[in-house]
Design an enzyme around this catalytic site. Structure first.
Site, PDB file in Angstrom:
ATOM      1  N   LYS A  93      -8.432   4.073 128.847  1.00  0.00           N
ATOM      2  CA  LYS A  93      -7.247   4.367 128.376  1.00  0.00           C
ATOM      3  C   LYS A  93      -7.065   3.490 126.944  1.00  0.00           C
ATOM      4  CE  LYS A  93      -4.206   4.823 131.630  1.00  0.00           C
ATOM      5  NZ  LYS A  93      -2.582   4.780 132.643  1.00  0.00           N
TER       6      LYS A  93
ATOM      7  N   ASP B 283       3.211   8.599 131.021  1.00  0.00           N
ATOM      8  CA  ASP B 283       3.360   6.842 132.591  1.00  0.00           C
ATOM      9  C   ASP B 283       4.559   6.661 132.012  1.00  0.00           C
ATOM     10  OD1 ASP B 283       0.510   7.094 133.642  1.00  0.00           O
ATOM     11  OD2 ASP B 283      -0.124   5.334 132.791  1.00  0.00           O
TER      12      ASP B 283
END
Ligand code: ATR
Length: 289
Positions: free
Chosen positions: A71, A107
């Protein structure tokens, strides 16, 4: 699903990644809207990340989700990064826009959307966030823009304090970080409107664990747990039993996926179908309420 000469490819890169729920969710959504897209899993090892991204570009892969451990590391291979994703230091979605790779983080957006779509508005509210890890940070960055007041508690206290300081400087609001202790939680919960657990506490196989004592919960509290295995965590069960409003981790998963889907396809995501696909997959994997 029929693969044509024009089928556009999306996928997820990570390691490990084979248990991801995203293929089930996105393929169900593509099918529902009759889109000539397919979503596949690519296991990419840490030392092969650069090659994978260069390859995705030459293969004209339309979009990628990015999960552990890439990420943060993936950011240096992208052409552009959306500002909040850059501030968070994480990208979980890549769009290949005619050869330009753009990184996003869905997210935090997913968590906020999950709350909103379940009738919980953050505007003017006090949010108590447990956890300042990857997910906690994303929720804090997006949540801080909406709420009146934000309290971040984390086991490693300094992480909560550092995150709060960055956000306070950026948004100029009442934002503080502190330790994650019974004392701080009990005190903060007294005047909190929304509680979000962004730690991994309560996740299978430790289903019977919760950071929050049931006696601190109130009927007028809204609670979201980002843990989705089990679907209903101990915290969610305790909150439900006092009459509090509860949003499950499945909702965050669905809405982060929906945000990625919309970035890749420019179509409104069929959220209901995506939720069903996730729940079906979880049940196949033996994950229950
Ligand atoms: P994610 O990307 O899912 O947020 P992470 O970045 O590893 O994963 O963060 C996990 C979070 O859960 C952190 O806030 C972690 O606290 P620390 O920063 O102190 O490590 C929190 N966490 C994990 N186990 C915990 C426990 N037993 N008690 C309290 N917090 C815990």
């Amino acid at each position: 699903m029929e693969i044509s000469g024009k089928t556009r490819v999306c996928g997820i890169i990570g390691d490990p990644v084979e248990h991801s729920l995203s293929p089930a969710m996105h393929n169900a959504a593509f099918q529902e809207l009759n889109l000539d897209f397919v979503y596949v899993v690519f296991r990419v090892r840490k030392d092969e990340l650069r090659e994978a991204i260069v390859g995705a570009k030459s293969l004209a892969i339309r979009g990628l989700n990015v999960t552990m451990p890439h990420k943060n590391a993936v950011m240096k291979y992208l052409d552009e990064i959306e500002s909040t994703a850059r501030a968070i230091g994480a990208v979980n979605t890549i769009l290949n826009d005619k050869g330009r790779l753009i990184g996003y983080d869905t997210d935090g957006i997913g968590a906020l959307k999950a709350l909103e779509e379940n009738g919980i508005s953050l505007n003017g509210k006090k949010l108590l966030l447990l956890g300042a890890g990857g997910a906690g940070k994303a929720i804090a960055f997006h949540g801080a823009q909406e709420v009146e007041e934000l309290k971040i508690l984390n086991r490693t206290t300094q992480k909560a304090k550092d995150l709060a300081e960055v956000l306070r400087k950026k948004f100029g609001k009442k934002i503080d970080g502190n330790s994650l202790s019974a004392k701080t939680m009990k005190k903060e919960l007294e005047d909190t409107d929304i509680l979000v657990n962004a730690t991994s506490v309560g996740m299978h196989p430790k289903d019977d664990q919760s950071l929050v004592d049931a006696s601190w919960l109130r009927p007028d509290l809204c609670v979201m747990d980002i843990v989705y295995n089990p679907i209903e965590t101990k915290l969610a069960k305790d909150a439900k039993s006092v009459g509090a409003k509860v949003v499950s981790g499945v909702e965050m998963l669905v809405y982060q996926g929906a945000a990625s889907f919309e970035i890749w396809t420019d179509h409104p995501a069929p959220v209901k179908v995506m939720r069903q696909a996730i729940l079906r997959k979880l049940s196949e994997l033996g994950v229950h309420h």
